[in-house]
Motif scaffolding. Structure first.
Motif, PDB file in Angstrom:
ATOM      1  N   VAL A 135       0.594 -28.672 -34.009  1.00 29.98           N
ATOM      2  CA  VAL A 135       1.929 -29.286 -34.004  1.00 29.98           C
ATOM      3  C   VAL A 135       1.891 -30.601 -33.236  1.00 29.98           C
ATOM      4  CG1 VAL A 135       4.296 -29.045 -33.168  1.00 29.98           C
ATOM      5  CG2 VAL A 135       3.157 -27.108 -34.272  1.00 29.98           C
ATOM      6  N   LEU A 136       1.216 -30.590 -32.082  1.00 31.35           N
ATOM      7  CA  LEU A 136       1.082 -31.809 -31.285  1.00 31.35           C
ATOM      8  C   LEU A 136       0.311 -32.868 -32.069  1.00 31.35           C
ATOM      9  CD1 LEU A 136       1.327 -33.432 -28.683  1.00 31.35           C
ATOM     10  CD2 LEU A 136      -0.721 -32.259 -27.826  1.00 31.35           C
ATOM     11  N   GLY A 137      -0.798 -32.458 -32.699  1.00 31.74           N
ATOM     12  CA  GLY A 137      -1.598 -33.402 -33.476  1.00 31.74           C
ATOM     13  C   GLY A 137      -0.820 -33.991 -34.631  1.00 31.74           C
ATOM     14  N   LEU A 138      -0.095 -33.144 -35.368  1.00 29.81           N
ATOM     15  CA  LEU A 138       0.713 -33.616 -36.489  1.00 29.81           C
ATOM     16  C   LEU A 138       1.791 -34.585 -36.015  1.00 29.81           C
ATOM     17  CD1 LEU A 138       1.159 -30.280 -38.482  1.00 29.81           C
ATOM     18  CD2 LEU A 138      -0.110 -32.291 -39.240  1.00 29.81           C
ATOM     19  N   SER A 139       2.405 -34.270 -34.894  1.00 32.74           N
ATOM     20  CA  SER A 139       3.465 -35.132 -34.362  1.00 32.74           C
ATOM     21  C   SER A 139       2.920 -36.509 -34.000  1.00 32.74           C
ATOM     22  CB  SER A 139       4.111 -34.470 -33.133  1.00 32.74           C
ATOM     23  OG  SER A 139       4.665 -33.218 -33.470  1.00 32.74           O
ATOM     24  N   LEU A 140       1.768 -36.533 -33.323  1.00 34.49           N
ATOM     25  CA  LEU A 140       1.160 -37.816 -32.952  1.00 34.49           C
ATOM     26  C   LEU A 140       0.765 -38.611 -34.185  1.00 34.49           C
ATOM     27  CD1 LEU A 140      -1.106 -36.750 -29.937  1.00 34.49           C
ATOM     28  CD2 LEU A 140       0.971 -38.140 -29.845  1.00 34.49           C
ATOM     29  N   GLY A 141       0.184 -37.905 -35.176  1.00 33.11           N
ATOM     30  CA  GLY A 141      -0.237 -38.589 -36.393  1.00 33.11           C
ATOM     31  C   GLY A 141       0.928 -39.189 -37.147  1.00 33.11           C
ATOM     32  N   ILE A 142       2.024 -38.452 -37.253  1.00 32.28           N
ATOM     33  CA  ILE A 142       3.201 -38.962 -37.966  1.00 32.28           C
ATOM     34  C   ILE A 142       3.822 -40.138 -37.217  1.00 32.28           C
ATOM     35  CG2 ILE A 142       5.561 -38.376 -38.664  1.00 32.28           C
ATOM     36  CD1 ILE A 142       4.473 -35.539 -39.287  1.00 32.28           C
ATOM     37  N   ILE A 143       3.862 -40.045 -35.877  1.00 30.27           N
ATOM     38  CA  ILE A 143       4.358 -41.178 -35.080  1.00 30.27           C
ATOM     39  C   ILE A 143       3.475 -42.403 -35.302  1.00 30.27           C
ATOM     40  CG2 ILE A 143       4.713 -42.046 -32.728  1.00 30.27           C
ATOM     41  CD1 ILE A 143       5.441 -39.158 -31.929  1.00 30.27           C
ATOM     42  N   GLY A 144       2.142 -42.164 -35.389  1.00 30.06           N
ATOM     43  CA  GLY A 144       1.218 -43.267 -35.641  1.00 30.06           C
ATOM     44  C   GLY A 144       1.468 -43.924 -36.994  1.00 30.06           C
ATOM     45  N   LEU A 145       1.732 -43.117 -38.015  1.00 28.29           N
ATOM     46  CA  LEU A 145       2.047 -43.674 -39.332  1.00 28.29           C
ATOM     47  C   LEU A 145       3.317 -44.519 -39.275  1.00 28.29           C
ATOM     48  CD1 LEU A 145       1.324 -40.698 -41.775  1.00 28.29           C
ATOM     49  CD2 LEU A 145       0.084 -42.860 -41.624  1.00 28.29           C
ATOM     50  N   PHE A 146       4.327 -44.021 -38.579  1.00 31.98           N
ATOM     51  CA  PHE A 146       5.570 -44.783 -38.459  1.00 31.98           C
ATOM     52  C   PHE A 146       5.365 -46.059 -37.653  1.00 31.98           C
ATOM     53  CE2 PHE A 146       7.864 -40.830 -39.649  1.00 31.98           C
ATOM     54  CZ  PHE A 146       8.684 -41.385 -40.647  1.00 31.98           C
ATOM     55  N   ALA A 147       4.438 -46.018 -36.682  1.00 35.59           N
ATOM     56  CA  ALA A 147       4.152 -47.213 -35.894  1.00 35.59           C
ATOM     57  C   ALA A 147       3.594 -48.321 -36.774  1.00 35.59           C
ATOM     58  CB  ALA A 147       3.168 -46.886 -34.767  1.00 35.59           C
ATOM     59  N   ILE A 148       2.790 -47.926 -37.773  1.00 35.54           N
ATOM     60  CA  ILE A 148       2.209 -48.919 -38.690  1.00 35.54           C
ATOM     61  C   ILE A 148       3.188 -49.286 -39.800  1.00 35.54           C
ATOM     62  CG2 ILE A 148       0.378 -49.321 -40.377  1.00 35.54           C
ATOM     63  CD1 ILE A 148      -1.456 -47.595 -38.669  1.00 35.54           C
ATOM     64  N   LEU A 149       3.705 -48.263 -40.484  1.00 42.79           N
ATOM     65  CA  LEU A 149       4.590 -48.518 -41.624  1.00 42.79           C
ATOM     66  C   LEU A 149       5.950 -49.030 -41.175  1.00 42.79           C
ATOM     67  CD1 LEU A 149       3.831 -45.330 -43.778  1.00 42.79           C
ATOM     68  CD2 LEU A 149       2.836 -47.601 -43.996  1.00 42.79           C
TER      69      LEU A 149
END
Length: 305
Positions: free
Chosen positions: A126-140
């Motif tokens: 859950v933590l990993g998925l949350s960080l990854g999704i935040i990272g995608l939003f940081a780029i997109l």
């Protein structure tokens, strides 16, 4: 046997990681010589042929008939759809950023596995998925709110869809081909996927100019023979002597090398949002893999010592 030497193992892992990272630059640069679908058809045509030769030399043979339809589906998901979307997206997006977005694949694999395979999502996932999704939003999100370049945003969304398709192929593989020969699956899915790319190139880019030069031939051979066929052949040899977690972790450096080579060779800008987003996506992928049960960590140490 040479693969019993841990330094040779780590050298081979580093080698394929660097090759895969560098291949992103060549994929981007190839667009000046031909259409994205045509390049993919040539690349994977050469790659699948080379891989089939390697397979038969190693005594792999032909897969059972009952596996063929599943290999076709995996080929469409993992090779046809992924690289048609990636190569078209590269027309609008830098090579380094593209590699980061595609390597968000483990995030989508985890979500799909939870919904389709009913795998339990642990707290670390859950933590990993949350960080990854935040990272995608940081780029997109930065490009949507600040840059607002429709072509760039469209290209980025295509590559995210490619990552989703890759994640879907992983889940389908686990459903239907989990016990099949790994190298055999890779060779035949790439072959069937290449057929799909050839069909797309025929309908979408027929009549468009193709510039065959020593440089374009180099791009095709490097990405086809080395980045596709040879690296996957080495990959499956490595999986015979080390566990999947140990082999997978270093490949997370592929987008790092993609960013490095893109900046060095294509003068791509590493903006703050790309650096932050990339770090978050990598962290999101690493955390579920790294923080495993102590038993698995001990097993990895034993295998490497």
């Amino acid at each position: 046997m040479l693969l019993n030497n841990k330094w040779i193992i780590w050298f081979l892992i580093l080698l394929i990681t660097v090759i895969w990272g560098y291949a992103w630059v060549l994929m981007k640069a190839s667009l000046q010589f031909m259409g994205p679908f045509t390049f993919s058809a040539l690349r994977f045509g050469v790659g699948s042929l080379t891989l089939l030769i390697i397979l038969f030399v190693m005594g792999g043979g032909v897969p059972p008939k009952k596996q063929l339809k599943h290999l076709i589906i995996v080929g469409l998901l993992q090779t046809t759809i992924v690289f048609l979307l990636v190569m078209y997206g590269l027309r609008f997006v830098d090579a380094g950023k593209s590699s980061v977005l595609l390597y968000s694949m483990p995030i989508w694999s985890s979500l799909l596995a939870a919904n389709i395979l009913k795998e339990k999502i642990s707290n670390r996932k859950v933590l990993g998925l949350s960080l990854g999704i935040i990272g995608l939003f940081a780029i997109l999100g930065w490009d949507v709110l600040i840059d607002q370049n429709p072509g760039k945003i469209f290209g980025e969304l295509l590559i995210v869809l490619a990552a989703l398709s890759w994640g879907g192929s992983n889940v389908y593989y686990r459903l239907k081909l989990k016990n099949a020969n790994g190298l055999q699956v890779t060779a035949y899915q790439m072959f069937f996927g290449t057929v799909g790319i050839i069909i797309a190139a025929f309908f979408m880019e027929w009549g468009q100019p193709i510039h065959i030069t020593p440089l374009s031939i180099y791009y095709i051979l490097f990405t086809g023979v080395l980045a596709s066929a040879l690296c996957f052949a080495i990959w499956f040899l490595l999986l015979r002597v080390i566990d999947t977690v140990t082999a997978t972790l270093p490949t997370l450096l592929v987008p790092v090398f993609g960013l490095f080579f893109g900046s060095l060779l294509l003068n791509e800008k590493l903006t703050l949002n790309i650096i932050i987003g990339s770090a978050l996506i990598l962290a999101g992928v690493i955390i579920p893999l790294f923080f495993r049960k102590e038993k698995k960590r001990l097993l990895v140490r034993q295998m490497l010592n």
